[in-house]
Design an enzyme around this catalytic site. Sequence first.
Site, mmCIF file in Angstrom:
data_model
loop_
_atom_site.group_PDB
_atom_site.id
_atom_site.type_symbol
_atom_site.label_atom_id
_atom_site.label_comp_id
_atom_site.label_asym_id
_atom_site.label_seq_id
_atom_site.Cartn_x
_atom_site.Cartn_y
_atom_site.Cartn_z
ATOM 1 N N GLY A 250 0.800 -1.232 -0.079
ATOM 2 C CA GLY A 250 -0.076 -0.001 0.013
ATOM 3 C C GLY A 250 0.683 1.226 0.139
ATOM 4 N N ASP A 251 1.928 1.298 0.762
ATOM 5 C CA ASP A 251 2.987 2.383 1.014
ATOM 6 C C ASP A 251 3.665 2.602 -0.557
ATOM 7 O OD1 ASP A 251 2.282 2.114 3.397
ATOM 8 O OD2 ASP A 251 4.046 0.808 4.126
HETATM 9 N N1 LIG Z 1 -1.645 -10.430 -4.169
HETATM 10 C C1 LIG Z 1 -1.426 -9.347 -4.826
HETATM 11 N N2 LIG Z 1 -1.471 -9.680 -6.313
HETATM 12 C C2 LIG Z 1 -1.130 -8.449 -6.875
HETATM 13 N N3 LIG Z 1 -1.064 -7.156 -6.531
HETATM 14 C C3 LIG Z 1 -1.165 -6.995 -4.918
HETATM 15 C C4 LIG Z 1 -1.510 -8.126 -4.279
HETATM 16 N N4 LIG Z 1 -1.537 -7.614 -2.946
HETATM 17 C C5 LIG Z 1 -1.438 -6.194 -3.292
HETATM 18 N N5 LIG Z 1 -0.989 -5.923 -4.421
HETATM 19 C C6 LIG Z 1 -1.035 -4.566 -5.060
HETATM 20 O O1 LIG Z 1 -0.650 -3.688 -3.984
HETATM 21 C C7 LIG Z 1 -1.741 -2.695 -3.864
HETATM 22 C C8 LIG Z 1 -2.020 -2.316 -2.481
HETATM 23 O O2 LIG Z 1 -2.252 -3.312 -1.825
HETATM 24 P P1 LIG Z 1 -3.376 -3.705 -0.456
HETATM 25 O O3 LIG Z 1 -3.013 -4.940 0.071
HETATM 26 O O4 LIG Z 1 -4.650 -3.126 -0.940
HETATM 27 O O5 LIG Z 1 -2.705 -2.222 0.424
HETATM 28 P P2 LIG Z 1 -2.426 -2.245 2.138
HETATM 29 O O6 LIG Z 1 -1.064 -2.552 2.235
HETATM 30 O O7 LIG Z 1 -2.266 -0.876 2.316
HETATM 31 O O8 LIG Z 1 -3.428 -3.097 2.843
HETATM 32 C C9 LIG Z 1 -2.802 -3.351 -4.563
HETATM 33 O O9 LIG Z 1 -3.466 -2.121 -5.112
HETATM 34 C C10 LIG Z 1 -2.291 -3.849 -5.816
HETATM 35 O O10 LIG Z 1 -1.819 -3.371 -6.737
HETATM 36 O O1 LIG Z 2 1.583 1.977 11.632
HETATM 37 P P1 LIG Z 2 0.706 0.888 11.456
HETATM 38 O O2 LIG Z 2 -0.562 1.104 10.808
HETATM 39 O O3 LIG Z 2 1.001 -0.066 12.442
HETATM 40 O O4 LIG Z 2 1.400 0.070 10.226
HETATM 41 C C1 LIG Z 2 2.792 -0.173 10.245
HETATM 42 C C2 LIG Z 2 3.156 -1.118 9.410
HETATM 43 O O5 LIG Z 2 2.803 -0.935 8.008
HETATM 44 C C3 LIG Z 2 3.786 -1.062 7.259
HETATM 45 O O6 LIG Z 2 4.143 0.287 6.822
HETATM 46 C C4 LIG Z 2 3.358 -1.566 5.687
HETATM 47 O O7 LIG Z 2 2.228 -0.989 5.225
HETATM 48 P P2 LIG Z 2 1.306 -1.555 4.096
HETATM 49 O O8 LIG Z 2 1.622 -3.133 3.930
HETATM 50 O O9 LIG Z 2 0.025 -1.143 4.512
HETATM 51 O O10 LIG Z 2 1.737 -0.688 2.848
HETATM 52 C C5 LIG Z 2 5.022 -1.924 7.701
HETATM 53 O O11 LIG Z 2 6.491 -1.454 7.310
HETATM 54 C C6 LIG Z 2 4.724 -1.523 9.111
HETATM 55 O O12 LIG Z 2 5.111 -2.575 10.085
#
Ligand SMILES: Nc1ncnc2c1ncn2[C@@H]1O[C@H](COP(=O)(O)OP(=O)(O)O)[C@@H](O)[C@H]1O
Ligand SMILES: O=P(O)(O)OC[C@H]1O[C@](O)(COP(=O)(O)O)[C@@H](O)[C@@H]1O
Length: 317
Positions: A250-251
């Site tokens: 997500g980041d």
């Molecule tokens: N299993 C996956 N397969 C393909 N792309 C992924 C997958 N998981 C995450 N992504 C990519 O990373 C982006 C952010 O993932 P997401 O899991 O929704 O965010 P977060 O880490 O904030 O929960 C998605 O919109 C997609 O592009």
């Molecule tokens: O501050 P929060 O919400 O606890 O999230 C921290 C965690 O999120 C992350 O930044 C990863 O975030 P995403 O998978 O949502 O991109 C990790 O590096 C970290 O451990």
Amino acid sequence: MIYTITLNPSLDYVMMVNELKNGETNRSQAEKIYPGGKGFNVSRILNEFGIANKAIGLAAGFSGLEIDRLLNEKGIDHELIFMAEGFSRINIKLKGSEETEINGAGPKADAMVIKRLKQILDTMNEDDTAALCGSLCQGIDSSTFASILSLLKSKGVRLIVDMSNEALLNSLAYEPWLIKPNLSELCELWKRPIHSLNELRDAMMFCSQRKAQNVLVSLGKDGAVLLDEQQRLYYCSAPAGEVKNSVGAGDSMLAGFLTAYMQSQSYEKALRMGVACGSATAFNDDLAKLKQIMSYYEGLNVRSLNADESRLAEIVE
Ligand SMILES: Nc1ncnc2c1ncn2[C@@H]1O[C@H](COP(=O)(O)OP(=O)(O)O)[C@@H](O)[C@H]1O
Ligand SMILES: O=P(O)(O)OC[C@H]1O[C@](O)(COP(=O)(O)O)[C@@H](O)[C@@H]1O
């Protein structure tokens, strides 16, 4: 200048555990450690694109020192404000057939730390972008957070918010240029489950009506949807691939979106690059590298959903 602000950074301790058994001694096959925290991850991907940025974070103790060392090693321009007590979080990421995470509570910021943070924020102006990323740390309650948002707003700084729950909800009144909840964070914000096209769009409209300018909702393996400032709705599906470590996906998406928007002023290209970055990170052990990102970018398409509601219905179901 782009500033990423991580109020509760971490070391991310990634352990490969094939079959996790509750209540038993589990042994991991391998371990890795990364500087974690949402803003630092955004900064690392911005650096991949060669976009100048500075990472601001709060840190404490031996783990804070290690975060500092790792950020130096990775060439991230940063300033950490050290707290007098406690230690920065060590967040556990268990990788197996499923991904399980345990994120710590972290240390508590005192008045001196908050004062120093505000001094830094006070130097920002209307040419700057501040991305507030991740959870609030202890010691920053909602009224302190409101004063931080209000300070940035009064300086004309462009605000990006990648937070959850109350912090995200409270930030909407400050008209963030972009918010990036994932689907479950959007459900929490909206206080209702999302099962359909109409519900997804209504939840995004809820954010928009509360003054978020652009609402980017990431859907994991299903890609992402954007409701832009002109109420146009776009969708980009994610490429298929083997997930190695989706921490930071997500980041990465946020950094890619911002980079492409700055370079093109196109929300479609921004969404496409966001998905490319997110997926490239999910398919990598660590955060994505530029070459991997660009190879996924080439294969992606963005669709306008305004006149194609049935297509969005497929995505959500
Ligand atoms: N299993 C996956 N397969 C393909 N792309 C992924 C997958 N998981 C995450 N992504 C990519 O990373 C982006 C952010 O993932 P997401 O899991 O929704 O965010 P977060 O880490 O904030 O929960 C998605 O919109 C997609 O592009
Ligand atoms: O501050 P929060 O919400 O606890 O999230 C921290 C965690 O999120 C992350 O930044 C990863 O975030 P995403 O998978 O949502 O991109 C990790 O590096 C970290 O451990």
